[in-house]
Design a protein around this motif. Structure first.
Motif, PDB file in Angstrom:
ATOM      1  N   GLU A 132       0.810  -1.214   0.000  1.00 37.51           N
ATOM      2  CA  GLU A 132       0.000   0.000   0.000  1.00 37.51           C
ATOM      3  C   GLU A 132       0.849   1.271   0.000  1.00 37.51           C
ATOM      4  OE1 GLU A 132      -3.008  -0.209   3.060  1.00 37.51           O
ATOM      5  OE2 GLU A 132      -3.607  -2.221   2.411  1.00 37.51           O
ATOM      6  N   MET A 133       1.931   1.282   0.763  1.00 38.85           N
ATOM      7  CA  MET A 133       2.772   2.488   0.811  1.00 38.85           C
ATOM      8  C   MET A 133       3.568   2.679  -0.467  1.00 38.85           C
ATOM      9  SD  MET A 133       2.143   4.319   3.363  1.00 38.85           S
ATOM     10  CE  MET A 133       3.497   5.479   3.235  1.00 38.85           C
ATOM     11  N   SER A 134       3.890   1.612  -1.148  1.00 38.87           N
ATOM     12  CA  SER A 134       4.628   1.744  -2.404  1.00 38.87           C
ATOM     13  C   SER A 134       3.800   2.494  -3.447  1.00 38.87           C
ATOM     14  CB  SER A 134       5.066   0.381  -2.923  1.00 38.87           C
ATOM     15  OG  SER A 134       6.096  -0.119  -2.090  1.00 38.87           O
ATOM     16  N   LYS A 135       2.482   2.459  -3.295  1.00 40.23           N
ATOM     17  CA  LYS A 135       1.621   3.225  -4.207  1.00 40.23           C
ATOM     18  C   LYS A 135       1.877   4.722  -4.084  1.00 40.23           C
ATOM     19  CE  LYS A 135      -2.260   1.262  -2.733  1.00 40.23           C
ATOM     20  NZ  LYS A 135      -3.689   0.986  -2.573  1.00 40.23           N
ATOM     21  N   TYR A 136       2.272   5.174  -2.891  1.00 42.13           N
ATOM     22  CA  TYR A 136       2.462   6.600  -2.657  1.00 42.13           C
ATOM     23  C   TYR A 136       3.901   7.066  -2.877  1.00 42.13           C
ATOM     24  CZ  TYR A 136      -2.019   5.911  -0.401  1.00 42.13           C
ATOM     25  OH  TYR A 136      -3.314   5.575  -0.141  1.00 42.13           O
ATOM     26  N   ALA A 137       4.784   6.131  -3.118  1.00 44.51           N
ATOM     27  CA  ALA A 137       6.196   6.496  -3.303  1.00 44.51           C
ATOM     28  C   ALA A 137       6.322   7.321  -4.586  1.00 44.51           C
ATOM     29  CB  ALA A 137       7.061   5.250  -3.371  1.00 44.51           C
ATOM     30  N   ARG A 138       6.851   8.505  -4.458  1.00 47.79           N
ATOM     31  CA  ARG A 138       6.978   9.391  -5.610  1.00 47.79           C
ATOM     32  C   ARG A 138       8.358   9.267  -6.254  1.00 47.79           C
ATOM     33  NH1 ARG A 138       4.504  14.973  -4.247  1.00 47.79           N
ATOM     34  NH2 ARG A 138       2.784  14.604  -5.669  1.00 47.79           N
ATOM     35  N   HIS A 139       9.264   8.609  -5.570  1.00 51.65           N
ATOM     36  CA  HIS A 139      10.613   8.378  -6.081  1.00 51.65           C
ATOM     37  C   HIS A 139      10.969   6.915  -5.830  1.00 51.65           C
ATOM     38  CE1 HIS A 139      10.948  12.706  -6.357  1.00 51.65           C
ATOM     39  NE2 HIS A 139      10.577  12.793  -5.088  1.00 51.65           N
ATOM     40  N   GLU A 140      11.839   6.397  -6.649  1.00 51.67           N
ATOM     41  CA  GLU A 140      12.233   4.983  -6.533  1.00 51.67           C
ATOM     42  C   GLU A 140      12.826   4.676  -5.161  1.00 51.67           C
ATOM     43  OE1 GLU A 140      12.009   1.254  -7.742  1.00 51.67           O
ATOM     44  OE2 GLU A 140      11.283   2.935  -8.929  1.00 51.67           O
ATOM     45  N   ASN A 141      13.574   5.617  -4.588  1.00 46.49           N
ATOM     46  CA  ASN A 141      14.209   5.374  -3.289  1.00 46.49           C
ATOM     47  C   ASN A 141      13.199   5.379  -2.130  1.00 46.49           C
ATOM     48  OD1 ASN A 141      13.693   8.123  -3.275  1.00 46.49           O
ATOM     49  ND2 ASN A 141      15.654   8.671  -2.366  1.00 46.49           N
ATOM     50  N   GLN A 142      11.950   5.728  -2.413  1.00 50.88           N
ATOM     51  CA  GLN A 142      10.909   5.689  -1.388  1.00 50.88           C
ATOM     52  C   GLN A 142      10.110   4.382  -1.423  1.00 50.88           C
ATOM     53  OE1 GLN A 142       8.685   9.235  -2.364  1.00 50.88           O
ATOM     54  NE2 GLN A 142       9.653  10.379  -0.712  1.00 50.88           N
ATOM     55  N   LYS A 143      10.349   3.546  -2.419  1.00 48.65           N
ATOM     56  CA  LYS A 143       9.616   2.278  -2.520  1.00 48.65           C
ATOM     57  C   LYS A 143      10.036   1.365  -1.377  1.00 48.65           C
ATOM     58  CE  LYS A 143       7.944   2.480  -6.967  1.00 48.65           C
ATOM     59  NZ  LYS A 143       6.829   1.928  -7.605  1.00 48.65           N
ATOM     60  N   LEU A 144       9.096   0.602  -0.915  1.00 48.55           N
ATOM     61  CA  LEU A 144       9.348  -0.272   0.221  1.00 48.55           C
ATOM     62  C   LEU A 144       9.713  -1.680  -0.233  1.00 48.55           C
ATOM     63  CD1 LEU A 144       7.214   1.989   1.179  1.00 48.55           C
ATOM     64  CD2 LEU A 144       6.865   0.459   3.069  1.00 48.55           C
ATOM     65  N   ASN A 145      10.404  -2.371   0.671  1.00 52.91           N
ATOM     66  CA  ASN A 145      10.722  -3.778   0.457  1.00 52.91           C
ATOM     67  C   ASN A 145      10.696  -4.476   1.816  1.00 52.91           C
ATOM     68  OD1 ASN A 145      13.314  -3.563   1.758  1.00 52.91           O
ATOM     69  ND2 ASN A 145      14.102  -2.636  -0.125  1.00 52.91           N
ATOM     70  N   GLU A 146      11.075  -5.724   1.844  1.00 55.59           N
ATOM     71  CA  GLU A 146      11.054  -6.535   3.067  1.00 55.59           C
ATOM     72  C   GLU A 146      11.824  -5.878   4.208  1.00 55.59           C
ATOM     73  OE1 GLU A 146       9.629  -9.414   4.797  1.00 55.59           O
ATOM     74  OE2 GLU A 146       8.582  -9.156   2.936  1.00 55.59           O
ATOM     75  N   ASN A 147      12.854  -5.126   3.884  1.00 56.07           N
ATOM     76  CA  ASN A 147      13.697  -4.513   4.912  1.00 56.07           C
ATOM     77  C   ASN A 147      13.188  -3.157   5.380  1.00 56.07           C
ATOM     78  OD1 ASN A 147      15.547  -6.678   4.810  1.00 56.07           O
ATOM     79  ND2 ASN A 147      16.447  -5.798   2.960  1.00 56.07           N
ATOM     80  N   SER A 148      12.090  -2.700   4.823  1.00 59.48           N
ATOM     81  CA  SER A 148      11.551  -1.390   5.197  1.00 59.48           C
ATOM     82  C   SER A 148      10.979  -1.381   6.610  1.00 59.48           C
ATOM     83  CB  SER A 148      10.461  -0.967   4.208  1.00 59.48           C
ATOM     84  OG  SER A 148      10.980  -0.851   2.907  1.00 59.48           O
ATOM     85  N   PHE A 149      10.578  -2.540   7.091  1.00 57.63           N
ATOM     86  CA  PHE A 149      10.020  -2.674   8.430  1.00 57.63           C
ATOM     87  C   PHE A 149      10.742  -3.799   9.159  1.00 57.63           C
ATOM     88  CE2 PHE A 149       6.301  -1.260   5.847  1.00 57.63           C
ATOM     89  CZ  PHE A 149       6.115  -0.022   6.444  1.00 57.63           C
ATOM     90  N   PRO A 150      10.716  -3.765  10.480  1.00 58.49           N
ATOM     91  CA  PRO A 150      11.348  -4.850  11.252  1.00 58.49           C
ATOM     92  C   PRO A 150      10.717  -6.211  10.944  1.00 58.49           C
ATOM     93  CG  PRO A 150      10.706  -3.013  12.679  1.00 58.49           C
ATOM     94  CD  PRO A 150      10.129  -2.731  11.328  1.00 58.49           C
ATOM     95  N   GLY A 151      11.484  -7.253  11.163  1.00 54.84           N
ATOM     96  CA  GLY A 151      10.995  -8.611  10.936  1.00 54.84           C
ATOM     97  C   GLY A 151       9.905  -9.010  11.908  1.00 54.84           C
ATOM     98  N   GLU A 152       9.942  -8.465  13.106  1.00 52.97           N
ATOM     99  CA  GLU A 152       8.928  -8.744  14.128  1.00 52.97           C
ATOM    100  C   GLU A 152       8.258  -7.440  14.529  1.00 52.97           C
ATOM    101  OE1 GLU A 152      10.781 -10.745  17.398  1.00 52.97           O
ATOM    102  OE2 GLU A 152      11.372 -12.452  16.187  1.00 52.97           O
ATOM    103  N   CYS A 153       7.067  -7.548  15.050  1.00 53.58           N
ATOM    104  CA  CYS A 153       6.311  -6.360  15.445  1.00 53.58           C
ATOM    105  C   CYS A 153       7.128  -5.516  16.431  1.00 53.58           C
ATOM    106  CB  CYS A 153       4.981  -6.766  16.076  1.00 53.58           C
ATOM    107  SG  CYS A 153       3.921  -5.357  16.444  1.00 53.58           S
ATOM    108  N   PRO A 154       7.365  -4.253  16.094  1.00 56.53           N
ATOM    109  CA  PRO A 154       8.205  -3.403  16.941  1.00 56.53           C
ATOM    110  C   PRO A 154       7.475  -2.798  18.144  1.00 56.53           C
ATOM    111  CG  PRO A 154       7.546  -2.202  14.986  1.00 56.53           C
ATOM    112  CD  PRO A 154       6.993  -3.600  14.846  1.00 56.53           C
ATOM    113  N   TRP A 155       6.183  -3.079  18.263  1.00 53.12           N
ATOM    114  CA  TRP A 155       5.399  -2.453  19.319  1.00 53.12           C
ATOM    115  C   TRP A 155       4.750  -3.502  20.210  1.00 53.12           C
ATOM    116  CZ3 TRP A 155       3.450  -0.987  14.184  1.00 53.12           C
ATOM    117  CH2 TRP A 155       4.178   0.058  13.626  1.00 53.12           C
ATOM    118  N   SER A 156       4.535  -3.121  21.433  1.00 51.30           N
ATOM    119  CA  SER A 156       3.797  -3.991  22.356  1.00 51.30           C
ATOM    120  C   SER A 156       2.302  -3.826  22.092  1.00 51.30           C
ATOM    121  CB  SER A 156       4.100  -3.596  23.804  1.00 51.30           C
ATOM    122  OG  SER A 156       3.537  -2.322  24.089  1.00 51.30           O
TER     123      SER A 156
END
Length: 164
Positions: A125-149
């Motif tokens: 969903e966020m990749s739809k809003y990326a206006r530049h290639e360097n803003q596109k998301l991939n697997e490493n864009s977020f932590p592997g496990e939930c970062p919040w309690s």
């Protein structure tokens, strides 16, 4: 001959309730009662995971906008639309847990099972809003496990009032 369970579920359920109230345990349709209880428990857990999926997806998107994109267009035109998708599942989760206290013991498991799919959705969903290639998301864009309690994601003031 079909049983009442198969022909009129609500009448069967009322009948089973009455047998329990009257202490007529030998009249109970134990096999179908057990099946219904198991289905109910599974459905409650599935509902919890569904609400968590929506909540985590939108929290991840919010977090990415805040920390990485910082795109004024997304900030002005899109981000505010995520607030109902953050607040509504919170309220639904609170109500579900209030009515099904046993789910409190399954929250950690639900978060683990839900996070990776929410992460994939947020990436897509966020990749739809990326206006530049360097803003596109991939697997490493977020932590592997939930970062919040769980307590953090259920905080009504978070992430909106959090400092940037």
């Amino acid at each position: 001959m079909s049983s009442l369970y198969e022909t009129d579920y609500h009448q069967w359920l009322s009948q089973q309730r009455e047998f329990l109230i009257q202490g007529q345990l030998d009249q109970l349709d134990v096999e179908n009662l057990i099946e219904e209880l198991e289905l109910g428990i599974k459905q409650d857990f599935k509902t919890l995971k569904s609400h968590l999926m929506i909540l985590l997806t939108h929290l991840l998107k919010w977090d990415y906008q805040e920390k990485v994109l910082q795109d004024p267009w997304v900030e002005k035109y899109v981000k505010h639309t995520w607030l109902p998708s953050i607040n509504n599942p919170r309220a639904q989760i609170q109500e579900l847990i209030k009515n099904n206290a046993n789910l409190k013991h399954q929250i950690s498991e639900a978060l683990i099972q839900t996070y990776s799919t929410a992460k994939q959705r947020a990436i897509r969903e966020m990749s739809k809003y990326a206006r530049h290639e360097n803003q596109k998301l991939n697997e490493n864009s977020f932590p592997g496990e939930c970062p919040w309690s769980f307590e953090q994601i259920m905080d009504d003031d978070w992430p909106v009032l959090r400092k940037k």
